[in-house]
Design an enzyme around this catalytic site. Structure first.
Site, PDB file in Angstrom:
ATOM      1  N   TYR A  53       0.961  -1.233   0.067  1.00  0.00           N
ATOM      2  CA  TYR A  53       0.066   0.176  -0.063  1.00  0.00           C
ATOM      3  C   TYR A  53       0.744   1.446   0.011  1.00  0.00           C
ATOM      4  O   TYR A  53       1.912   1.357   0.808  1.00  0.00           O
ATOM      5  CB  TYR A  53      -0.939  -0.015   1.162  1.00  0.00           C
ATOM      6  CG  TYR A  53      -2.373  -0.009   0.770  1.00  0.00           C
ATOM      7  CD1 TYR A  53      -3.006   1.041   0.203  1.00  0.00           C
ATOM      8  CD2 TYR A  53      -3.159  -1.037   1.196  1.00  0.00           C
ATOM      9  CE1 TYR A  53      -4.464   1.221  -0.143  1.00  0.00           C
ATOM     10  CE2 TYR A  53      -4.405  -1.088   0.836  1.00  0.00           C
ATOM     11  CZ  TYR A  53      -5.016   0.029   0.005  1.00  0.00           C
ATOM     12  OH  TYR A  53      -6.448   0.029  -0.187  1.00  0.00           O
ATOM     13  N   GLU A  55      -0.633   4.668  -0.647  1.00  0.00           N
ATOM     14  CA  GLU A  55      -1.403   6.101  -1.031  1.00  0.00           C
ATOM     15  C   GLU A  55      -0.582   7.483  -0.812  1.00  0.00           C
ATOM     16  O   GLU A  55       0.204   7.470   0.190  1.00  0.00           O
ATOM     17  CB  GLU A  55      -2.587   6.275   0.012  1.00  0.00           C
ATOM     18  CG  GLU A  55      -3.494   5.407  -0.324  1.00  0.00           C
ATOM     19  CD  GLU A  55      -4.763   5.193   0.800  1.00  0.00           C
ATOM     20  OE1 GLU A  55      -4.856   6.155   1.464  1.00  0.00           O
ATOM     21  OE2 GLU A  55      -5.901   4.545   0.436  1.00  0.00           O
ATOM     22  N   ASP A 198      -7.130  12.575 -25.416  1.00  0.00           N
ATOM     23  CA  ASP A 198      -7.059  11.159 -24.873  1.00  0.00           C
ATOM     24  C   ASP A 198      -6.260  10.449 -25.932  1.00  0.00           C
ATOM     25  O   ASP A 198      -6.940  10.053 -27.164  1.00  0.00           O
ATOM     26  CB  ASP A 198      -8.413  10.727 -24.442  1.00  0.00           C
ATOM     27  CG  ASP A 198      -8.604   9.374 -24.288  1.00  0.00           C
ATOM     28  OD1 ASP A 198      -7.456   8.651 -24.301  1.00  0.00           O
ATOM     29  OD2 ASP A 198      -9.407   9.023 -23.855  1.00  0.00           O
ATOM     30  N   THR A 224      -4.272   5.497 -22.089  1.00  0.00           N
ATOM     31  CA  THR A 224      -3.996   4.159 -21.615  1.00  0.00           C
ATOM     32  C   THR A 224      -2.543   3.453 -21.846  1.00  0.00           C
ATOM     33  O   THR A 224      -1.902   4.273 -22.836  1.00  0.00           O
ATOM     34  CB  THR A 224      -5.171   3.051 -22.180  1.00  0.00           C
ATOM     35  OG1 THR A 224      -5.070   3.013 -23.603  1.00  0.00           O
ATOM     36  CG2 THR A 224      -6.420   3.552 -21.724  1.00  0.00           C
ATOM     37  N   LYS A 227      -2.539  -0.287 -24.946  1.00  0.00           N
ATOM     38  CA  LYS A 227      -2.938  -0.481 -26.614  1.00  0.00           C
ATOM     39  C   LYS A 227      -1.784  -0.620 -27.457  1.00  0.00           C
ATOM     40  O   LYS A 227      -0.842  -1.319 -27.115  1.00  0.00           O
ATOM     41  CB  LYS A 227      -4.005   0.459 -26.864  1.00  0.00           C
ATOM     42  CG  LYS A 227      -5.175   0.663 -26.163  1.00  0.00           C
ATOM     43  CD  LYS A 227      -6.118   1.663 -26.211  1.00  0.00           C
ATOM     44  CE  LYS A 227      -7.668   1.701 -25.644  1.00  0.00           C
ATOM     45  NZ  LYS A 227      -7.609   1.626 -24.380  1.00  0.00           N
ATOM     46  N   ARG A 233      -2.241  -3.197 -18.457  1.00  0.00           N
ATOM     47  CA  ARG A 233      -3.422  -2.525 -18.382  1.00  0.00           C
ATOM     48  C   ARG A 233      -3.040  -1.316 -17.224  1.00  0.00           C
ATOM     49  O   ARG A 233      -2.375  -1.523 -16.122  1.00  0.00           O
ATOM     50  CB  ARG A 233      -4.442  -3.325 -17.830  1.00  0.00           C
ATOM     51  CG  ARG A 233      -4.858  -4.447 -18.510  1.00  0.00           C
ATOM     52  CD  ARG A 233      -6.364  -4.714 -18.197  1.00  0.00           C
ATOM     53  NE  ARG A 233      -6.985  -4.279 -19.075  1.00  0.00           N
ATOM     54  CZ  ARG A 233      -7.226  -4.378 -20.514  1.00  0.00           C
ATOM     55  NH1 ARG A 233      -6.554  -5.337 -20.872  1.00  0.00           N
ATOM     56  NH2 ARG A 233      -8.213  -3.742 -21.285  1.00  0.00           N
TER      57      ARG A 233
HETATM   58  C1  LIG Z   1      -9.815   6.429 -26.186  1.00  0.00           C
HETATM   59  C2  LIG Z   1     -10.005   5.864 -25.096  1.00  0.00           C
HETATM   60  N1  LIG Z   1      -9.942   6.403 -23.794  1.00  0.00           N
HETATM   61  C3  LIG Z   1     -10.155   5.680 -22.732  1.00  0.00           C
HETATM   62  C4  LIG Z   1     -10.349   4.236 -22.734  1.00  0.00           C
HETATM   63  C5  LIG Z   1     -10.804   3.407 -21.532  1.00  0.00           C
HETATM   64  O1  LIG Z   1      -9.785   2.749 -20.911  1.00  0.00           O
HETATM   65  P1  LIG Z   1     -10.092   1.416 -20.098  1.00  0.00           P
HETATM   66  O2  LIG Z   1     -10.719   0.446 -20.829  1.00  0.00           O
HETATM   67  O3  LIG Z   1      -8.743   1.012 -19.652  1.00  0.00           O
HETATM   68  O4  LIG Z   1     -10.670   2.064 -18.858  1.00  0.00           O
HETATM   69  C6  LIG Z   1     -10.288   3.750 -24.043  1.00  0.00           C
HETATM   70  C7  LIG Z   1     -10.691   2.203 -23.959  1.00  0.00           C
HETATM   71  O5  LIG Z   1     -10.863   1.425 -24.834  1.00  0.00           O
HETATM   72  C8  LIG Z   1     -10.009   3.994 -25.041  1.00  0.00           C
HETATM   73  O6  LIG Z   1     -10.122   3.809 -26.354  1.00  0.00           O
END
Ligand SMILES: Cc1ncc(COP(=O)(O)O)c(C=O)c1O
Length: 426
Positions: A53, A55, A198, A224, A227, A233
């Site tokens: 842990y 935090e 994003d 993320t 990918k 993850r």
């Molecule tokens: C553009 C985008 N943002 C956020 C996410 C969310 O990610 P997670 O599934 O890890 O929560 C995804 C997942 O597919 C995504 O394609």
């Protein structure tokens, strides 16, 4: 993997893990948001770090015994900043959705207006879908794609001036072209909005310099790590500028974004960071800094373009007429096949893709007109142009003979044989 302890103690789970590894090894994983991590990343994930842990942030924890996990998190943060040219990286978001939640929590009040790409035009549910938290706690205005499938930047500008959002989100999950980050920032600046890019889908392409980098353009960037970036993850939030102590409350200005983000993750929306995940992210970031990763990212795009050209030559209609990323969005409307039917037939043939809406889809999301596929995972295995041509033949044959079980079984056998020449690392 050598799961000796697990096999003895819990053969049920050990068996299922083996089966899933075998499924991945013997088939083509072509969901564009997936990849195969390295053995080193898997080892970091399966380590004692999961027990701890911690935090807080390095040097400022609510728990003792954090000296070592502090070093792990600092390495991950430093590597993220170096790789993407950021000043500040928060590597604690448990995944992509929480990363976006944290940005909203950092920069917005409930009821504020946000703007994102419609899910059914290739956006993500956290970008303002009505049934998601982002469309429930905030007033969501959504932009879409033009008839040719490209994001309609003109419509976006018009909507932004009309609705004056406090935050504009760029990026998406089913868009095959490069994101024009600077155009979004320009519009955000015109209306005084924050801009969140994003880059989850394209982070590995950004790291490999085959897609423009939003860091330094957008006010804040989420991604993320699992990918195209090929990590475990997880997720990260990147920005320019440096945080003051996250314990200090600061006003919501662009200069304060790093502090606002750190405070939003903890105490805002999360508790303890997942230290095993942080270590695995650090490992993946080190891998992404190597020259070979640039070759990988380049090959991902070459493979996607090759697959796109081959499929188009067989009469498949690609949204936007092609791709310049890792992803293909195919409109099957002209083939008299639905996305769900194609997903099932391809799955039976050992090719995993997902059904997907296409912009302006006349069909419903549960049974849409399209399929989405991508090349990150099969490129990790070492497949190149020749294999893409073969895969295009398999895809076409499976879709054309979707009701012929013998043909689908035969293709599956051939796919498995092909995969045997490109085994997963472990
Ligand atoms: C553009 C985008 N943002 C956020 C996410 C969310 O990610 P997670 O599934 O890890 O929560 C995804 C997942 O597919 C995504 O394609």
């Amino acid at each position: 993997m050598n799961n000796i302890l697990l096999k003895n103690q819990d053969p049920d789970i050990a068996n299922l893990i083996d089966k899933e590894a075998n499924r991945q090894n013997t088939g083509l994983e072509m969901i564009p948001s997936e990849n195969h991590t390295s053995g080193a990343v898997l080892e970091a994930l399966g380590s004692r770090l999961t027990d701890k842990y911690s935090e807080g942030y390095p040097g400022m924890r609510y728990y003792g015994g954090c000296d070592i996990v502090d070093q792990v998190e600092n390495l991950a943060r430093d590597r993220a900043c170096k790789l993407f040219g950021a000043d500040h990286a928060n590597v604690q978001p448990h995944s992509g959705c929480p990363a976006n939640i944290a940005v909203y929590f950092a920069l917005l009040d409930p009821g504020d207006t946000i703007m994102g790409l419609k899910l059914f035009h290739g956006g993500h549910m956290t970008h303002g879908l009505k049934v998601n938290f982002s469309g429930t706690f905030f007033n969501s205005v959504q932009y879409g794609c033009r008839a040719d499938g490209y994001i309609d930047i003109d419509e976006m500008r018009k909507l932004a001036h009309e609705h004056k959002p406090k935050l504009i989100v760029s990026g998406g999950s089913a868009y095959a072209r490069q994101y024009e980050w600077a155009k979004y920032q320009e519009i955000a600046d015109e209306v005084g909005a924050f801009h969140l890019a994003d880059m989850s889908h394209v982070a590995g392409l950004v790291a490999g310099s085959v897609h423009p980098n939003p860091v330094g353009i957008a006010d804040v960037v989420t991604t993320t790590t699992h990918k195209t970036l090929r990590g475990p993850r997880g997720a990260m939030i990147l920005s320019k500028g440096n945080p003051s102590t996250p314990l200090k409350k600061v006003p919501r200005t662009k200069e304060n974004i790093p502090t606002l983000i750190d405070r939003a993750i903890i105490p805002g929306i999360q508790g303890g960071p997942h230290n095993h995940q942080t270590a695995a992210i650090a490992v993946a970031l080190k891998e992404a800094m190597q020259p070979e990763f640039k070759d990988y990212a380049k090959q991902v795009v070459v493979n996607a373009k090759t697959l796109a050209d081959e499929l188009m030559s067989k009469g498949y209609e690609l949204v936007t007429g092609g791709t310049d990323t890792h992803l293909l969005l195919i409109n099957l409307g002209n083939k008299q096949v639905t996305g769900a039917q194609a997903e099932k037939a391809l799955g039976r043939a050992g090719i995993t893709v997902n059904k997907n809406t296409v912009p302006h889809d006349p069909r419903k999301p549960f049974d849409p007109s399209g399929i989405r596929m991508g090349t990150p995972a099969i490129t990790t295995r070492g497949m190149k142009k020749a294999e893409m041509k073969q895969i295009a033949d398999y895809i076409n044959e499976a879709i054309t003979h979707m009701d012929d079980e013998a043909t689908l079984d035969r293709i599956h056998g051939e796919v498995t044989e092909m995969c045997g020449a490109f085994p997963l690392a472990i």
